[in-house]
Design an enzyme around this catalytic site. Structure first.
Site, PDB file in Angstrom:
ATOM      1  N   CYS A 106       0.856  -1.178   0.000  1.00 49.30           N
ATOM      2  CA  CYS A 106       0.000   0.000   0.000  1.00 49.30           C
ATOM      3  C   CYS A 106       0.897   1.234   0.000  1.00 49.30           C
ATOM      4  O   CYS A 106       2.119   1.134   0.133  1.00 49.30           O
ATOM      5  CB  CYS A 106      -0.911  -0.001   1.220  1.00 49.30           C
ATOM      6  SG  CYS A 106      -0.005   0.100   2.784  1.00 49.30           S
TER       7      CYS A 106
ATOM      8  N   HIS B 242       5.261  -5.021   8.880  1.00 56.10           N
ATOM      9  CA  HIS B 242       5.193  -6.397   9.378  1.00 56.10           C
ATOM     10  C   HIS B 242       5.370  -7.408   8.253  1.00 56.10           C
ATOM     11  O   HIS B 242       4.430  -8.057   7.804  1.00 56.10           O
ATOM     12  CB  HIS B 242       3.865  -6.624  10.104  1.00 56.10           C
ATOM     13  CG  HIS B 242       3.819  -5.977  11.454  1.00 56.10           C
ATOM     14  ND1 HIS B 242       2.638  -5.700  12.116  1.00 56.10           N
ATOM     15  CD2 HIS B 242       4.816  -5.544  12.271  1.00 56.10           C
ATOM     16  CE1 HIS B 242       2.920  -5.129  13.285  1.00 56.10           C
ATOM     17  NE2 HIS B 242       4.233  -5.027  13.390  1.00 56.10           N
TER      18      HIS B 242
ATOM     19  N   THR C  34      -6.292   0.630  11.870  1.00 58.81           N
ATOM     20  CA  THR C  34      -6.536   0.790  10.436  1.00 58.81           C
ATOM     21  C   THR C  34      -6.553  -0.522   9.662  1.00 58.81           C
ATOM     22  O   THR C  34      -6.989  -0.544   8.502  1.00 58.81           O
ATOM     23  CB  THR C  34      -5.464   1.703   9.802  1.00 58.81           C
ATOM     24  OG1 THR C  34      -4.182   1.088   9.934  1.00 58.81           O
ATOM     25  CG2 THR C  34      -5.460   3.076  10.447  1.00 58.81           C
TER      26      THR C  34
ATOM     27  N   SER D 169       1.415  -9.809  10.705  1.00 55.80           N
ATOM     28  CA  SER D 169       0.743  -8.803   9.896  1.00 55.80           C
ATOM     29  C   SER D 169      -0.764  -8.909  10.091  1.00 55.80           C
ATOM     30  O   SER D 169      -1.394  -9.860   9.637  1.00 55.80           O
ATOM     31  CB  SER D 169       1.088  -8.993   8.408  1.00 55.80           C
ATOM     32  OG  SER D 169       0.226  -8.229   7.592  1.00 55.80           O
TER      33      SER D 169
ATOM     34  N   ASN E  89      -3.271  -7.128   8.811  1.00 60.75           N
ATOM     35  CA  ASN E  89      -4.102  -7.070   7.611  1.00 60.75           C
ATOM     36  C   ASN E  89      -3.995  -8.357   6.799  1.00 60.75           C
ATOM     37  O   ASN E  89      -4.971  -8.779   6.165  1.00 60.75           O
ATOM     38  CB  ASN E  89      -3.771  -5.828   6.770  1.00 60.75           C
ATOM     39  CG  ASN E  89      -2.516  -5.972   5.940  1.00 60.75           C
ATOM     40  OD1 ASN E  89      -2.544  -6.481   4.828  1.00 60.75           O
ATOM     41  ND2 ASN E  89      -1.399  -5.516   6.488  1.00 60.75           N
TER      42      ASN E  89
ATOM     43  N   HIS F 232      -0.897  -4.789  19.595  1.00 62.76           N
ATOM     44  CA  HIS F 232      -0.472  -4.365  18.264  1.00 62.76           C
ATOM     45  C   HIS F 232       0.178  -2.983  18.377  1.00 62.76           C
ATOM     46  O   HIS F 232      -0.291  -2.120  19.110  1.00 62.76           O
ATOM     47  CB  HIS F 232      -1.659  -4.320  17.306  1.00 62.76           C
ATOM     48  CG  HIS F 232      -1.262  -4.153  15.862  1.00 62.76           C
ATOM     49  ND1 HIS F 232      -0.941  -2.931  15.313  1.00 62.76           N
ATOM     50  CD2 HIS F 232      -1.122  -5.062  14.863  1.00 62.76           C
ATOM     51  CE1 HIS F 232      -0.636  -3.091  14.037  1.00 62.76           C
ATOM     52  NE2 HIS F 232      -0.735  -4.381  13.742  1.00 62.76           N
TER      53      HIS F 232
ATOM     54  N   GLU G 292       0.282  -0.438  16.455  1.00 61.81           N
ATOM     55  CA  GLU G 292      -0.562   0.696  16.104  1.00 61.81           C
ATOM     56  C   GLU G 292      -1.493   1.060  17.253  1.00 61.81           C
ATOM     57  O   GLU G 292      -1.689   2.249  17.560  1.00 61.81           O
ATOM     58  CB  GLU G 292      -1.380   0.386  14.848  1.00 61.81           C
ATOM     59  CG  GLU G 292      -2.188   1.580  14.372  1.00 61.81           C
ATOM     60  CD  GLU G 292      -3.114   1.247  13.220  1.00 61.81           C
ATOM     61  OE1 GLU G 292      -4.217   1.840  13.177  1.00 61.81           O
ATOM     62  OE2 GLU G 292      -2.755   0.414  12.375  1.00 61.81           O
TER      63      GLU G 292
END
Length: 320
Positions: free
Chosen positions: A20, A49, A172, A230, A232, A132, A134
């Site tokens: 991304c 990640h 996110t 990771s 996502n 996490h 984030e």
């Protein structure tokens, strides 16, 4: 008697997939810092990640550390795409570190929302996964105002000061469907809960989930290229199984694919998490081709064109 025509073994490749804009920005930031300042460049936590990306940057002279106090005083440290709390920025300042902040701009947006709502004395329900990076960074922006909501079970344990001053934000990289389910449950308990001013789940996370839903509907097996840490990428595995795939697995490399996964399978879906370089997907496709999956078709339900500028500290020095 005519012989039967062999069943075509095909691969459906999701697009968009892989890097991304935020990941690309962070990885390029480390590479440019190495070129501009020379090795070593220190990076707090994994820049993104992905095991392969970290190993590749280590080979170029990046040194990954867990905490800021591991960086020698006066050196350069890059903060990862997942963001850091104000306390980490302050620690870096106390140690006279030169910082390059590679936090994804979409994560920075959530940090800004947290500060703004805390400044208005709202209780903030942060939907995300405990531990996490984030989540830790966002929580650090307003620790007295933020409560983590990790899954549906956590909803019943929430205690708030004023149900009329309550907002939710999110990590996110979550599953869009699961987040919506959590928000619905929260609103059952707290009908006056307000939404963030804009969607916190990043465009790339959503786009990759839309694409994997489409290929999963036609695939018996979906292979997601990505690392175990990771978020996502792990969500893509879950979404694939929820939307029709009989099985879905997360692999770092093509060598992780087991022959028994392919037994009796005629259609394999392939995608990759937002921190995965395309070369790893190409290796998976080559591996599948050697097993007879040579009919490859790309499936693109959404277009993606987002780009982010490099961190301003780095842009300034590159211009100089």
């Amino acid at each position: 008697m005519e012989s039967e025509t062999p069943t075509t073994r095909r691969v459906l490749v999701a697009k968009p997939r892989g890097y991304c804009a935020g990941v690309d920005r962070a990885v390029v930031a480390v590479e440019k810092a190495l070129e501009q300042y020379g090795a070593p460049i220190y990076v707090r936590k994994q820049i993104v990640h992905n095991t392969h990306v970290v190993r590749t940057l280590e080979a170029k002279g990046a040194i990954f550390v867990e905490e800021t106090d591991e960086v020698p005083e006066g050196e350069i440290v890059v903060f990862s795409a997942h963001g850091v709390s104000p306390a980490v920025h302050e620690e870096a300042k106390q140690r006279s570190l030169r910082t390059v902040d590679a936090t994804c701009p979409l994560v920075t947006k959530v940090h800004n929302e947290a500060r703004r709502f805390a400044g208005q004395d709202y209780d903030i329900l942060l939907i995300g996964h405990e531990g996490h990076e984030e989540v830790e960074g966002t929580s650090g922006e307003a620790p007295d105002h933020i409560q983590l909501v990790d899954g549906l079970d956590a909803v019943d344990r929430i205690q708030v000061k004023d149900p009329g001053k309550l907002v939710w934000l999110s990590q996110t990289t979550l599953s869009v469907d699961e987040t919506n389910e959590t928000v619905a449950r929260l609103k059952e308990r707290f009908p006056r809960l307000i939404d963030p001013p804009s969607d916190d789940i990043c465009y790339a996370t959503q786009n990759r989930q839309i694409a994997v839903k489409e290929i999963a509907a036609e695939s018996q097996l979906v292979i997601v290229v990505g690392s175990q840490n990771s978020s996502n990428s792990k969500r893509l595995v879950e979404v694939a199984k929820d939307y029709g795939a009989d099985a879905s697995y997360l692999v770092d490399y093509a060598a992780d694919i087991r022959d028994e996964w392919l037994e009796g399978v005629t259609t394999v879906g392939v995608t990759s998490g937002a921190s995965v370089p395309e070369e790893l997907v190409e290796e998976v496709l080559a591996h599948l081709a050697r097993h007879g999956f040579e009919d490859v078709r790309e499936v693109q339900p959404v277009d993606e064109r987002m780009r982010f500028a490099l961190p301003h500290e780095l842009r300034k020095d590159l211009r100089a």
